[in-house]
Design an enzyme around this catalytic site. Sequence first.
Site, PDB file in Angstrom:
ATOM      1  N   TYR A   1       6.221  68.625  68.068  1.00  0.00           N
ATOM      2  CA  TYR A   1       5.190  69.607  68.495  1.00  0.00           C
ATOM      3  C   TYR A   1       4.235  69.793  67.135  1.00  0.00           C
ATOM      4  O   TYR A   1       2.616  69.893  67.661  1.00  0.00           O
ATOM      5  CB  TYR A   1       5.439  71.048  69.074  1.00  0.00           C
ATOM      6  CG  TYR A   1       6.242  71.210  69.917  1.00  0.00           C
ATOM      7  CD1 TYR A   1       7.086  70.503  71.221  1.00  0.00           C
ATOM      8  CD2 TYR A   1       6.174  72.481  70.585  1.00  0.00           C
ATOM      9  CE1 TYR A   1       7.092  70.484  72.275  1.00  0.00           C
ATOM     10  CE2 TYR A   1       6.720  72.820  71.628  1.00  0.00           C
ATOM     11  CZ  TYR A   1       7.496  72.282  72.562  1.00  0.00           C
ATOM     12  OH  TYR A   1       7.849  72.061  73.746  1.00  0.00           O
ATOM     13  N   GLY A   2       4.614  69.046  65.921  1.00  0.00           N
ATOM     14  CA  GLY A   2       3.840  68.915  65.035  1.00  0.00           C
ATOM     15  C   GLY A   2       2.628  68.855  65.255  1.00  0.00           C
ATOM     16  O   GLY A   2       1.509  69.243  64.620  1.00  0.00           O
TER      17      GLY A   2
ATOM     18  N   GLU B   1      14.987  63.194  60.940  1.00  0.00           N
ATOM     19  CA  GLU B   1      15.238  62.828  61.767  1.00  0.00           C
ATOM     20  C   GLU B   1      16.113  61.067  62.117  1.00  0.00           C
ATOM     21  O   GLU B   1      17.344  60.804  62.940  1.00  0.00           O
ATOM     22  CB  GLU B   1      14.432  63.271  63.645  1.00  0.00           C
ATOM     23  CG  GLU B   1      14.296  64.408  64.108  1.00  0.00           C
ATOM     24  CD  GLU B   1      13.792  64.628  64.798  1.00  0.00           C
ATOM     25  OE1 GLU B   1      13.288  63.620  65.314  1.00  0.00           O
ATOM     26  OE2 GLU B   1      13.163  65.741  65.361  1.00  0.00           O
TER      27      GLU B   1
ATOM     28  N   ASP C   1      13.269  75.712  70.782  1.00  0.00           N
ATOM     29  CA  ASP C   1      12.569  74.776  69.446  1.00  0.00           C
ATOM     30  C   ASP C   1      11.904  73.613  69.964  1.00  0.00           C
ATOM     31  O   ASP C   1      12.803  73.378  71.848  1.00  0.00           O
ATOM     32  CB  ASP C   1      13.760  74.611  68.228  1.00  0.00           C
ATOM     33  CG  ASP C   1      12.874  73.785  67.817  1.00  0.00           C
ATOM     34  OD1 ASP C   1      11.658  73.993  67.008  1.00  0.00           O
ATOM     35  OD2 ASP C   1      13.475  71.896  67.043  1.00  0.00           O
TER      36      ASP C   1
HETATM   37  N1  DGL Z   1       9.951  72.710  64.987  1.00  0.00           N
HETATM   38  C1  DGL Z   1       9.478  72.050  64.313  1.00  0.00           C
HETATM   39  C2  DGL Z   1       9.035  72.808  63.137  1.00  0.00           C
HETATM   40  O1  DGL Z   1       9.416  74.046  62.917  1.00  0.00           O
HETATM   41  C3  DGL Z   1       9.187  71.141  63.650  1.00  0.00           C
HETATM   42  C4  DGL Z   1       8.862  69.597  64.289  1.00  0.00           C
HETATM   43  C5  DGL Z   1       8.411  69.138  65.474  1.00  0.00           C
HETATM   44  O2  DGL Z   1       6.986  69.095  64.849  1.00  0.00           O
HETATM   45  O3  DGL Z   1       7.944  68.975  66.721  1.00  0.00           O
HETATM   46  O4  DGL Z   1       7.463  72.772  62.896  1.00  0.00           O
END
Ligand code: DGL
Length: 273
Positions: free
Chosen positions: A38-39, A158, A6
């Site tokens: 990452y979003g 978070e 993740d």
């Molecule tokens: N783990 C990401 C998702 O499920 C959320 C966190 C991120 O934006 O990195 O999209």
Amino acid sequence: MIGVFDSGFGGLTILKSFLARLPAYDYIYLGDSARAPYGNKSPELIYKYTEEAVDFLFKKGCELIIVACNTVSAEALRKIQQKWLPENYSDGRVLGVIIPIAEAVAEEVKKSPKRNRVGIIGTRSTIESRAYNRELEKLSPGLEISSQSCPLLVPLVEEGWTGRKETKMILKYYLRPLKLKKIDCLILGCTHYSLLFKEIEKVMGKRCQVFDSPKFVAEKLADYLVRHPEIEAKIFKKKKRIFYTTDDVNRFKNLGEKFLGQKMEIVEKVSLQ
Ligand code: DGL
């Protein structure tokens, strides 16, 4: 080993359900917390980071990797499966989190065809990729699909702000367009939203069924292992759990244990570049 990848902490909600449903296996978790979230990043960057992460996990000896991140599943998984894997680890397998939940929703709509208004919430990248729309339309043509990106929710979770009134106000703001569309099923298309499940259910009201990935992804993994005994046989079953983060180990452990709901014994810092 089963690898779970993740962008940071969110995938620990998926690992939590693997540990409950399939506790016997060895797991390695990799959270790229130094480069998260990452979003809001571009598809090119998300793909590059994903390539580095899965390469790391295969080098650590994983036979199977679950991309426990909606953003990565939406933006990078297809290219990893179709191009990168055959060229680099032709025996390795990489699975994502989108298909299991899309299948669960399609199944529900099959049971009650009139309840065919589906909403999706997720990060900006996940929503813009339309990956959920594609899978849902393939499985259940004729659905009325609405989606909404909710970029403020990941930082709020978070920060531990799940129960605060400010978070409830922001949730109401994001969910209002979906409520106005009278959606019947809502997909929580982001790992962090599991921690807001109750609040989201409350805002959406009784007529809307809320679908959260961890349970469905764990069920799919169990099913996959039964259907692929040749892979299952190679995975060690010594209940080993190792956690890797690309950022500070203590911060990862402190926040991570809240997502995982249990202690993390072995946490190490790694660099993926
Ligand atoms: N783990 C990401 C998702 O499920 C959320 C966190 C991120 O934006 O990195 O999209």
